[in-house]
Design a protein around this motif. Structure first.
Motif, PDB file in Angstrom:
ATOM      1  N   ASN A 181       0.879  -1.170   0.000  1.00  0.00           N
ATOM      2  CA  ASN A 181       0.000   0.000   0.000  1.00  0.00           C
ATOM      3  C   ASN A 181       0.910   1.211   0.000  1.00  0.00           C
ATOM      4  O   ASN A 181       1.690   1.418   0.928  1.00  0.00           O
ATOM      5  CB  ASN A 181      -0.897   0.034   1.241  1.00  0.00           C
ATOM      6  CG  ASN A 181      -1.983  -1.049   1.232  1.00  0.00           C
ATOM      7  OD1 ASN A 181      -2.846  -1.058   2.094  1.00  0.00           O
ATOM      8  ND2 ASN A 181      -1.950  -1.973   0.263  1.00  0.00           N
ATOM      9  N   PHE A 189      -9.995  -5.879   1.820  1.00  0.00           N
ATOM     10  CA  PHE A 189     -10.159  -4.566   2.439  1.00  0.00           C
ATOM     11  C   PHE A 189     -10.798  -4.767   3.808  1.00  0.00           C
ATOM     12  O   PHE A 189     -12.005  -4.959   3.912  1.00  0.00           O
ATOM     13  CB  PHE A 189     -11.048  -3.682   1.542  1.00  0.00           C
ATOM     14  CG  PHE A 189     -11.194  -2.252   2.005  1.00  0.00           C
ATOM     15  CD1 PHE A 189     -10.074  -1.483   2.321  1.00  0.00           C
ATOM     16  CD2 PHE A 189     -12.448  -1.658   2.111  1.00  0.00           C
ATOM     17  CE1 PHE A 189     -10.208  -0.157   2.743  1.00  0.00           C
ATOM     18  CE2 PHE A 189     -12.593  -0.336   2.522  1.00  0.00           C
ATOM     19  CZ  PHE A 189     -11.465   0.416   2.838  1.00  0.00           C
ATOM     20  N   HIS A 199     -10.113  -1.437   8.393  1.00  0.00           N
ATOM     21  CA  HIS A 199     -10.100   0.010   8.131  1.00  0.00           C
ATOM     22  C   HIS A 199     -10.936   0.750   9.180  1.00  0.00           C
ATOM     23  O   HIS A 199     -11.602   0.140  10.006  1.00  0.00           O
ATOM     24  CB  HIS A 199     -10.618   0.299   6.728  1.00  0.00           C
ATOM     25  CG  HIS A 199     -11.941  -0.321   6.444  1.00  0.00           C
ATOM     26  ND1 HIS A 199     -13.106   0.191   6.957  1.00  0.00           N
ATOM     27  CD2 HIS A 199     -12.277  -1.435   5.733  1.00  0.00           C
ATOM     28  CE1 HIS A 199     -14.109  -0.571   6.549  1.00  0.00           C
ATOM     29  NE2 HIS A 199     -13.638  -1.571   5.816  1.00  0.00           N
ATOM     30  N   LYS A 200     -10.884   2.074   9.075  1.00  0.00           N
ATOM     31  CA  LYS A 200     -11.531   2.870  10.116  1.00  0.00           C
ATOM     32  C   LYS A 200     -12.815   3.545   9.640  1.00  0.00           C
ATOM     33  O   LYS A 200     -13.182   4.603  10.153  1.00  0.00           O
ATOM     34  CB  LYS A 200     -10.552   3.948  10.593  1.00  0.00           C
ATOM     35  CG  LYS A 200      -9.271   3.378  11.182  1.00  0.00           C
ATOM     36  CD  LYS A 200      -8.374   4.484  11.695  1.00  0.00           C
ATOM     37  CE  LYS A 200      -7.125   3.874  12.330  1.00  0.00           C
ATOM     38  NZ  LYS A 200      -6.247   4.905  12.889  1.00  0.00           N
ATOM     39  N   SER A 260     -17.433   1.421   1.893  1.00  0.00           N
ATOM     40  CA  SER A 260     -16.517   0.314   2.211  1.00  0.00           C
ATOM     41  C   SER A 260     -17.112  -1.029   1.776  1.00  0.00           C
ATOM     42  O   SER A 260     -16.375  -1.946   1.431  1.00  0.00           O
ATOM     43  CB  SER A 260     -16.165   0.308   3.701  1.00  0.00           C
ATOM     44  OG  SER A 260     -17.300   0.005   4.471  1.00  0.00           O
ATOM     45  N   SER A 320      -9.759   6.299   1.088  1.00  0.00           N
ATOM     46  CA  SER A 320      -8.313   6.440   1.273  1.00  0.00           C
ATOM     47  C   SER A 320      -8.018   6.930   2.680  1.00  0.00           C
ATOM     48  O   SER A 320      -7.036   6.518   3.300  1.00  0.00           O
ATOM     49  CB  SER A 320      -7.716   7.390   0.227  1.00  0.00           C
ATOM     50  OG  SER A 320      -8.291   8.667   0.323  1.00  0.00           O
ATOM     51  N   VAL A 338      -9.637   6.228   5.390  1.00  0.00           N
ATOM     52  CA  VAL A 338      -9.816   5.192   6.427  1.00  0.00           C
ATOM     53  C   VAL A 338      -8.931   3.964   6.198  1.00  0.00           C
ATOM     54  O   VAL A 338      -8.829   3.103   7.063  1.00  0.00           O
ATOM     55  CB  VAL A 338     -11.290   4.742   6.532  1.00  0.00           C
ATOM     56  CG1 VAL A 338     -12.199   5.937   6.803  1.00  0.00           C
ATOM     57  CG2 VAL A 338     -11.744   3.978   5.293  1.00  0.00           C
ATOM     58  N   GLY A 339      -8.303   3.889   5.035  1.00  0.00           N
ATOM     59  CA  GLY A 339      -7.601   2.658   4.686  1.00  0.00           C
ATOM     60  C   GLY A 339      -6.091   2.691   4.723  1.00  0.00           C
ATOM     61  O   GLY A 339      -5.441   1.658   4.651  1.00  0.00           O
ATOM     62  N   ALA A 393      -4.932  -1.102   5.200  1.00  0.00           N
ATOM     63  CA  ALA A 393      -6.139  -1.928   5.196  1.00  0.00           C
ATOM     64  C   ALA A 393      -6.343  -2.729   3.916  1.00  0.00           C
ATOM     65  O   ALA A 393      -7.256  -3.523   3.828  1.00  0.00           O
ATOM     66  CB  ALA A 393      -7.354  -1.046   5.449  1.00  0.00           C
TER      67      ALA A 393
END
Lengths: 396, 302
Positions: free
Chosen positions: A208, B21, B24-25, B33, B57, B59-60, B67
């Motif tokens: 990432n 995925f 994540h937040k 999501s 982007s 949250v990930g 994530a």
């Protein structure tokens, strides 16, 4: 050594340098005076002389975004721009250096609107000195070609991994023709091996990239970026030496001194105007004046050691700035002053701002600058920042 | 143009159990999501994801907690399509085969700031699937109006008050704007109809060249809805006819769902905090706009 000299423009010389460097992806948007470079590159792709993906992007912002994307999977990339286009890329320039993607770009130095002008000065790239790109300024078409090849080697070095901008003066270099030696492809391949980087996405080792950082980490990322830029100094010097050994042309690393060994008074400049300054130096030397030229090649990283070293040896330094930071002084002058302030010695200095929007800087004007430096030194004048050869009356 | 092949359907049974995925937040009940998660399960391991600034982007990708379990990158906000195109071009030039490059961008990142690059990407027919998850406002920055915010919506930049009843424009007709490029494949979808959505992703996966999916994705935080109703409300929007399910393929429009009658628009709107202030006249305006659109779609796309 094989030699193959052809009569080409600066833009075409850049295209030749790009072809020899074997990029995987070229993404560019046309803008005068860069266009000839991208036209030649597309012709080379069409003719099968270059095995690259040529992307007809719809803007400069997309040109830099596309090259970053390609670089992020480990491809070697090239883009080119100028002036308004470079400024339109500005977000991407910071993004690219922060992402540590060693994209190589040619920038045809051109004035920035308003007023509109397609002609040359260096306000476009100098206003982006802080974007984290290595910036080199070349003096002729041969140096332009050679520096494209060197740029990949420097930018892709594992201790650097920083994008690099090769600047050449619009029209004066981009559109004038010179006899340029085209290096042999085998030798370039030997000098410049394929791009290898750990900083890429791949299916073997998915990553990432381009992520966010918290306040706890951000400073450390920026610190590493700054360290990489300092690492570039030795890489630049070594690359230039290796290049000289293989191709027989040497550019003296961060700066080039001309007749500075015993000089009292020197002018400092970037790019093509250095050629004219050399002629004036020769004339004044013949008259017995101890004058010299410091050609600053790299504005980032800045040649602090080289500037300090010269400042210790001379009495006066004048800076020709083809740019102005409004409300202050020329940007090259500011950078030079900061380096000189680190030595314990007085040097008389003056800043000559001009050559904006394509106006020629003449031999007579340069000679006048040397005379002013001598006079200032003698009269213990205050340091000055002046727009030279101004066609309007001042307020006084 | 590449012809879309007749490909086997994907469903919950034959889809991979792997997650690409997670961790994540995103807010509870985040529709965006869900869209990303489902799409990546269809696209599989050999995928490059490109996401501009936006919720997914944000949250990930917070270093060091990443994530995405496959390759992913945050792009410049206006340049997600061009960066993805660069990834596809770079990977192709390096000799990589059997992979897909996908963009996940929000409505603002697509219909507003990212539109120029998207148009360029389709024009060049770059091998990229562009998925726009549409939650109808700039949610990541705190619910500001975008070009896809529907009529009447109260956002933090279109407050509903005495003088202006919230957003005074209708959504841009994004799907038809994209189709007007004569793209090989484009579709609309909703996370309320996941089966339809994943099969459109699967179709796009098999097309070489530029493809586009506009997926309606609810946002409890920005819409003022309970988190557990996210899928339901995204279904309601389709059933009320405010969101339509369609495809553009081989130069032809296709309406995938043509209900005999629509569910109540008023009920759909009144469930959501962002529409609560709307007057009967405002609701009537939404209905009239819907009916005009359906009349045209039924006339031309069936």
């Amino acid at each position: 050594m094989k030699s193959n000299k052809i009569f080409i423009s600066g833009d075409e010389a850049v295209a030749q340098g790009v072809r020899l460097s074997r990029p995987h992806v070229v993404a560019a948007y046309p803008i005068t005076p860069q266009t000839i470079t991208v036209e030649r590159l597309s012709e080379m792709v069409e003719a099968g002389e270059m095995d690259a993906e040529y992307m007809h992007v719809e803007s400069e912002h997309s040109a830099i975004s596309a090259t970053m994307g390609a670089s992020a999977v480990g491809a070697r990339t090239f883009t080119a721009s100028s002036s308004q286009g470079l400024l339109y890329m500005a977000e991407g320039l910071h993004y690219c250096s922060g992402g540590r993607w060693p994209v190589v770009m040619m920038n045809a130095n051109r004035s920035v609107a308003l007023p509109w002008s397609i002609y040359g000065d260096q306000r476009d790239s100098l206003s982006l000195l802080d974007s984290g790109w290595i910036q080199v300024y070349v003096e002729d078409a041969q140096e332009a070609l050679d520096l494209i090849i060197q740029a990949y080697k420097i930018a892709e070095h594992k201790d650097v991994l920083t994008p690099m901008m090769v600047n050449l003066d619009g029209f004066i270099l981009t559109h004038t023709y010179e006899l340029v030696d085209i290096p042999d492809q085998d030798m370039v391949d030997q000098f410049l091996p394929p791009f290898q980087t750990p900083n890429k996405m791949s299916f073997e080792n998915p990553k990432n990239l381009g992520f966010s950082s918290r306040p706890d980490d951000n400073t450390e990322f920026k610190y590493q970026q700054n360290e990489a830029m300092f690492n570039a100094i030795d890489v630049i010097r070594k690359t230039d030496e290796d290049f000289a050994e293989m191709f027989g042309r040497k550019y003296h690393g961060m700066v080039e001194e001309y007749m500075c060994e015993d000089a009292d008074v020197v002018l400092v400049a970037l790019g093509s105007v250095c050629g004219t300054v050399r002629v004036v130096v020769d004339k004044l030397r013949a008259e017995g004046k101890k004058v010299g030229l410091l050609k600053i090649r790299y504005m980032r990283p800045f040649p602090v050691e080289e500037v300090k070293d010269l400042a210790r040896r001379v009495k006066a330094m004048g800076v020709i700035d083809k740019d102005i930071s409004f409300g202050y002084e020329g940007t090259v002058y500011t950078n030079l002053n900061s380096a000189i302030s680190q030595i314990d010695k007085y040097v008389y200095k003056s800043n000559f701002v001009g050559g904006l929007g394509g106006r020629d800087i003449t031999k007579a004007e340069i000679e006048d600058m040397y005379n002013k430096l001598y006079a200032g030194l003698e009269n213990k004048s205050e340091e000055t920042v002046e727009f030279f050869s101004l066609n309007v009356e001042g307020n006084d | 143009m590449t012809k879309v092949l007749d490909i086997p359907k994907v469903n919950a049974k034959n889809m991979t159990e792997k997650e690409f995925f997670y961790g994540h937040k995103a807010c509870a009940g985040c529709g965006g999501s869900i869209a990303v998660r489902l799409a990546l399960k269809v696209l599989g391991e050999r995928t490059y994801s490109a996401l501009p600034a936006g919720c997914m982007s944000a949250v990930g990708f917070i270093y060091p907690q990443m994530a995405f379990n496959s390759n992913a990158i945050i792009t410049t906000f206006p340049g997600s399509a061009s960066m993805a195109a660069g990834i596809a071009a770079g990977a192709k030039a390096l000799g990589q085969k059997d992979f897909k490059t996908v963009v996940f961008a929000g409505d603002g990142g697509t219909a507003d700031i990212g539109f120029q690059a998207l148009s360029g990407m389709i024009d060049r027919n770059d091998d990229v699937l562009y998925i726009c998850y549409d939650n109808e406002a700039y949610m990541n920055t705190g619910i500001q109006k975008s070009g896809l915010t529907p009529y009447g919506t109260k956002t933090t930049t279109t407050p509903a008050g005495q003088n202006i009843p919230g957003t005074i424009t209708h959504k841009k007709n994004l799907f038809e704007i994209i189709a007007a490029h004569d793209i090989a494949y484009a579709a609309t979808a909703s996370i309320g109809y996941p089966q339809d959505f994943i099969n459109k992703v699967n179709k796009a996966k098999h097309v070489k060249g530029a493809t586009f999916i506009h997926v309606y994705a609810s946002c409890p935080t920005g819409w003022g809805t309970p988190t557990e109703t996210s899928v339901e409300i995204a279904k309601d929007a389709v059933d009320a006819g405010l969101i339509f399910l369609a495809e553009y393929e081989d130069g032809e429009y296709k309406l995938n769902r043509n209900p005999k009658e629509f569910k109540s628009v008023e009920e759909y709107l009144k469930k959501q905090g962002r529409f609560k202030h709307m007057s009967d006249a405002d609701i009537q305006c939404v209905i009239e706009n819907r009916d005009k659109k359906w009349e045209r779609m039924r006339k031309n796309w069936l």
